[in-house]
Design a protein around this motif. Structure first.
Motif, PDB file in Angstrom:
ATOM      1  N   PHE A   2      17.460  17.167  50.320  1.00  0.00           N
ATOM      2  CA  PHE A   2      16.916  18.398  50.856  1.00  0.00           C
ATOM      3  C   PHE A   2      15.579  18.119  51.521  1.00  0.00           C
ATOM      4  CE2 PHE A   2      17.149  22.795  51.235  1.00  0.00           C
ATOM      5  CZ  PHE A   2      15.846  23.223  51.281  1.00  0.00           C
ATOM      6  N   ARG A   3      15.374  18.675  52.707  1.00  0.00           N
ATOM      7  CA  ARG A   3      14.121  18.439  53.391  1.00  0.00           C
ATOM      8  C   ARG A   3      13.375  19.733  53.583  1.00  0.00           C
ATOM      9  NH1 ARG A   3      14.299  13.669  57.358  1.00  0.00           N
ATOM     10  NH2 ARG A   3      12.272  14.596  57.606  1.00  0.00           N
ATOM     11  N   LEU A   5      10.664  22.259  55.210  1.00  0.00           N
ATOM     12  CA  LEU A   5      10.231  22.521  56.565  1.00  0.00           C
ATOM     13  C   LEU A   5       8.755  22.241  56.695  1.00  0.00           C
ATOM     14  CD1 LEU A   5      12.342  25.599  56.627  1.00  0.00           C
ATOM     15  CD2 LEU A   5      12.411  23.895  58.427  1.00  0.00           C
ATOM     16  N   ASP A  60      17.462  27.359  49.148  1.00  0.00           N
ATOM     17  CA  ASP A  60      18.085  27.998  50.313  1.00  0.00           C
ATOM     18  C   ASP A  60      17.222  29.151  50.828  1.00  0.00           C
ATOM     19  OD1 ASP A  60      20.172  26.276  49.911  1.00  0.00           O
ATOM     20  OD2 ASP A  60      21.624  27.794  49.279  1.00  0.00           O
ATOM     21  N   THR A  63      13.634  28.545  52.472  1.00  0.00           N
ATOM     22  CA  THR A  63      13.572  28.155  53.877  1.00  0.00           C
ATOM     23  C   THR A  63      13.492  29.389  54.766  1.00  0.00           C
ATOM     24  OG1 THR A  63      14.961  26.317  53.257  1.00  0.00           O
ATOM     25  CG2 THR A  63      14.644  26.693  55.602  1.00  0.00           C
ATOM     26  N   GLN A 274      29.608  22.533  51.957  1.00  0.00           N
ATOM     27  CA  GLN A 274      28.165  22.320  52.138  1.00  0.00           C
ATOM     28  C   GLN A 274      27.390  22.735  50.888  1.00  0.00           C
ATOM     29  OE1 GLN A 274      29.813  23.433  55.258  1.00  0.00           O
ATOM     30  NE2 GLN A 274      29.729  21.223  55.495  1.00  0.00           N
ATOM     31  N   ARG A 278      25.148  20.332  48.594  1.00  0.00           N
ATOM     32  CA  ARG A 278      23.734  20.567  48.270  1.00  0.00           C
ATOM     33  C   ARG A 278      23.535  20.573  46.765  1.00  0.00           C
ATOM     34  NH1 ARG A 278      23.868  24.447  52.259  1.00  0.00           N
ATOM     35  NH2 ARG A 278      23.755  26.269  50.905  1.00  0.00           N
TER      36      ARG A 278
ATOM     37  N   GLU B 118      23.955  19.229  59.755  1.00  0.00           N
ATOM     38  CA  GLU B 118      24.246  20.334  58.860  1.00  0.00           C
ATOM     39  C   GLU B 118      23.689  20.138  57.450  1.00  0.00           C
ATOM     40  OE1 GLU B 118      28.423  21.243  58.267  1.00  0.00           O
ATOM     41  OE2 GLU B 118      27.898  23.342  58.042  1.00  0.00           O
ATOM     42  N   ALA B 121      19.264  20.107  57.470  1.00  0.00           N
ATOM     43  CA  ALA B 121      18.398  21.158  58.027  1.00  0.00           C
ATOM     44  C   ALA B 121      17.496  20.622  59.133  1.00  0.00           C
ATOM     45  CB  ALA B 121      17.579  21.827  56.928  1.00  0.00           C
ATOM     46  N   ILE B 141      18.493  26.072  56.863  1.00  0.00           N
ATOM     47  CA  ILE B 141      19.556  25.397  56.120  1.00  0.00           C
ATOM     48  C   ILE B 141      20.886  25.536  56.874  1.00  0.00           C
ATOM     49  CG2 ILE B 141      20.771  25.297  53.911  1.00  0.00           C
ATOM     50  CD1 ILE B 141      17.988  24.872  53.245  1.00  0.00           C
ATOM     51  N   GLU B 142      21.631  24.448  56.920  1.00  0.00           N
ATOM     52  CA  GLU B 142      22.944  24.373  57.568  1.00  0.00           C
ATOM     53  C   GLU B 142      22.901  24.760  59.040  1.00  0.00           C
ATOM     54  OE1 GLU B 142      26.438  25.920  55.499  1.00  0.00           O
ATOM     55  OE2 GLU B 142      25.263  25.971  53.682  1.00  0.00           O
TER      56      GLU B 142
END
Lengths: 391, 328
Positions: A2-3, A5, A60, A63, A274, A278, B118, B121, B141-142
């Motif tokens: 996970f990145r 922002l 999720d 973000t 997806q 994750r 995807e 991100a 995300i995605e």
């Protein structure tokens, strides 16, 4: 991986929403329960069951929040089996918790919901499947992101009807969970007009890894002719030893065989791959139904904050229960909440260990409002009166 | 994973060097088969599959270079964008793409690919000539839907879980705006005149239209079909008719294409196609529209003049992306 922002906020312009960073506090409260003993030594529940789903959902929604100026925080309160759950819940409420994601048995959940400070809170039940919590014991401040037993039972009934496997038999275990699931199955079969030809009580206490091949054929021999055998074994205790040992060659369903589940690691369509990916990256294991319940609760909060543009619990509850609310839940149909008992409308995948066999509501089960309402307690039959929705 | 090169200031001149091929004798539609790891080539005249070429794993997004000499394929599970010679079907080389590339769009100058990663991100910008990553931009995300304005100045990445369209300035490779759309945005298309941006939202069931100059929402389109539950009307792929008058919207599990009149924003027609329709491509002469139908594993051919389906063509398992190629 996970990145996060890193785009500086200064260069972000958001159309129609000029909110400065607003804090949104979410509290996860878990009552740990000592897992009951089961026959197999192979399976142990993961220690972060549920919590891990909430954490992925937080990533999720964080973000989206970063782009919109909402800052989400997840406080985790884990109460050990011997510790005082209500004291911990009280402390969280006193500290300002109002959006609560709860994994606890029904008694603890209700005690929390009935605390004076909880009156203005929104509490998500992420794990307790009891229909009573959506019926006589419903609470206006409690929403449910895990399917009720009756929703799962109805999913199985729709499947049996679709297959025209309408002569059924059932074996059930000795535990309260087994009895509750068996009750839900019986009620559902009646609702869908399917015959239950016979039942048997699992009473054995021998070690089934050694003697299943000798005992199970005898145990199932007396059951009347049936198309499919339903197993009510919600702890995963004896059911696994029934398959391939029955007297007649019949498929299993319920807690074994084809299983109606709120979520399963084998769900992969509708972008679910997806979410599963994750989750696996974050938790290093498969995503289970309790994880999905906690994920959906946190995701629902995020969706409501984003769309309603507020973190006020009352306004969020109103939005979540409104017709506008639509949560992308990776199950092919948007998720929403029933206005009469706070239950999340959700498709129920019917799964084996390796594949999704079908997803309820099955094609052809119609409803005037939402076909998802063919699963579980519908408005005309609800006994919940706390939501102020007229029947 | 590819090392991250931040924000090289690109002074690419965005001139449009588009030389269309000569008179088309056997135009083609190329379709990626997501679960077969192949690409099917359909002859537009005979409506038959003339070739099937192997690709990397889980091919999804597909597009030709603007001179049609190269085919770019998002091989999602191979973590690469593959470059194919359309004359031979041979994979020439891979481009660095970042992890799990799903969709991409090529810049009008035929040089840069903007790729949605995807699982990470990120939008990755790759120079197709130097084969280097020139920028990676953090998005929601995605990320999936990828659009670029006809003048090449604005690139749009939509993120499915963050529910936003991210507006990227291609000069600075920075996000200049984020606009919220309905749940699970899947695809972004600019109108041919570059004035409008259309974004489809799969779970929201809507298409949002934005004014490109101000990023303000101009309209939102909903869909309705008798005997199909509203939750099944899930807009995904979209294409503008070349004259910009109509938009064709694939409605996913509703198994229909909606035809939207751009001027009035009204849905004028629904066309029945195969099951779970994903994406679309016009034949180079604009008389036929080809749709990829994931679940039924086929391609529906629509006659654009009469808006009727004329043929179903069997391709591989889970056809996903489609791109047209005029041939000499």
């Amino acid at each position: 991986m996970f990145r996060w922002l890193s785009a500086p906020l200064a260069c972000i312009a958001v159309a129609g929403n000029a909110a400065s960073a607003e804090q949104v506090r979410i509290d996860l409260i878990e009552r740990q329960v000592t897992p009951p003993p089961i026959l197999s030594n192979l399976i142990a529940p993961p220690p972060d069951l549920g919590v891990a789903g909430a954490r992925v959902a937080l990533s999720d929604i964080a973000t989206t929040g970063r782009f919109l100026g909402h800052e989400y925080r997840l406080n985790e309160t884990i109460v050990a089996p011997d510790d005082d759950f209500l004291a911990a819940a009280r402390a969280a409420l006193a500290d300002g918790a109002r959006l609560m994601v709860v994994k606890a048995p029904p008694a603890d959940l209700l005690a929390l919901a009935d605390l004076p400070d909880a009156a203005g809170a929104v509490i998500f039940n992420t794990a307790a499947p009891d229909d009573s919590l959506r019926g006589d014991d419903c609470r206006a401040n409690v929403l449910h992101t895990t399917p009720s037993l009756s929703m799962r039972a109805d999913a199985l009934s729709q499947f049996a009807l679709k297959k025209q496997w309408t002569d059924l038999a059932m074996v059930h275990g000795p535990n309260p969970e087994d009895a509750a699931f068996a009750d839900a199955i019986r009620a559902s079969l009646t609702k869908f007009g399917i015959g239950l030809k016979g039942e048997a009580d699992w009473k054995f206490d021998a070690d089934m890894r050694r003697v299943a091949s000798a005992e199970v054929p005898l145990f199932t021999q007396d059951l009347p002719e049936h198309d499919m055998l339903i197993v009510a074994d919600e702890r995963g205790d004896f059911g696994r030893y029934i398959a391939y040992n029955t007297w007649q060659a019949r498929p299993l369903a319920g807690s074994e065989g084809i299983m109606p589940r709120g979520w399963s690691p084998v769900v992969e369509n509708w972008g679910a791959a997806q979410l599963q990916g994750r989750f696996r990256d974050a938790a290093h294991r498969d995503m289970l139904v309790q994880d999905f319940g906690a994920w959906a609760a946190v995701a629902a909060i995020g969706e409501a904050v984003t769309r309603a543009g507020t973190a006020d619990p009352g306004a969020l509850r109103d939005y979540i229960l409104s017709d506008q609310f639509r949560l992308a839940g990776f199950l092919g149909t948007p998720l929403s909440f029933r206005g009469w008992d706070g239950q999340m409308r959700q498709p129920i995948p019917l799964v084996t260990e390796r594949a999704v066999v079908n997803v309820a509501p099955l094609e052809g089960f119609l409803h005037q409002r939402s076909e998802l309402d063919t699963l579980g307690t519908d408005l005309p039959s609800t006994t919940c009166t706390k939501f102020g929705v007229a029947r | 994973m590819t090392p991250r090169r931040c924000l090289l200031a690109l002074s690419t001149s965005l001139t449009l060097a588009l030389t269309l091929a000569g008179p088309a004798l056997a135009d083609e539609i190329w379709v990626t088969n997501e679960l077969d790891d192949t690409i099917s080539v359909i002859d537009v005249d005979t409506l038959a599959v003339t070739a099937t070429y192997p690709t990397g794993q889980r091919p999804r997004g597909v597009t030709f270079s603007r001179d049609f000499s190269r085919l770019y394929i998002c091989a999602s599970d191979s973590n690469a964008v593959q470059v194919m010679d359309p004359e031979t079907g041979e994979i020439l080389h891979d481009l660095p793409s970042g992890a799990d590339p799903e969709q991409f769009v090529i810049s009008p100058d035929d040089r840069l690919l903007y790729i949605a990663n995807e699982d990470d991100a990120i939008t990755t910008v790759v120079d197709t000539e130097s084969r280097k990553v020139v920028a990676q931009i953090d998005v929601g995300i995605e990320p999936e839907g990828m659009g670029i304005s006809p003048d090449g100045k604005i690139q749009i990445t939509t993120s499915e879980t963050t529910n936003m369209a991210h507006w990227i300035d291609t000069e600075t490779q920075q996000i200049i705006a984020n606009t919220l759309v309905d749940s699970r945005p899947r695809h972004a298309e600019f109108s041919p005149d570059g004035k409008e941006l259309w974004v489809s939202a799969e779970v929201g069931g809507t298409v949002s239209i934005f004014d490109v100059a101000t990023q303000a929402e101009l309209a939102k389109i909903s869909f309705a079909l008798p005997n199909i539950r509203p939750e099944k009307l899930q807009p995904v792929g979209m294409r503008f008719s070349p004259d910009g008058a109509r938009v064709f919207v694939a409605l996913g599990p509703a198994d229909h294409i909606a035809v939207v009149d751009v001027a009035t924003r009204a849905v004028t027609d629904y066309i029945l196609v195969g099951r779970r329709v994903w994406h679309l491509a016009f034949s180079p002469d604009n008389t036929k529209l080809f749709t990829t139908n994931g679940v039924s594993g086929d391609v529906t051919v629509i006659d654009v003049a009469s808006l009727t389906p004329v043929k179903t063509i069997k391709v591989g398992r889970f056809p996903w992306g489609a791109s047209a190629r005029p041939t000499d």
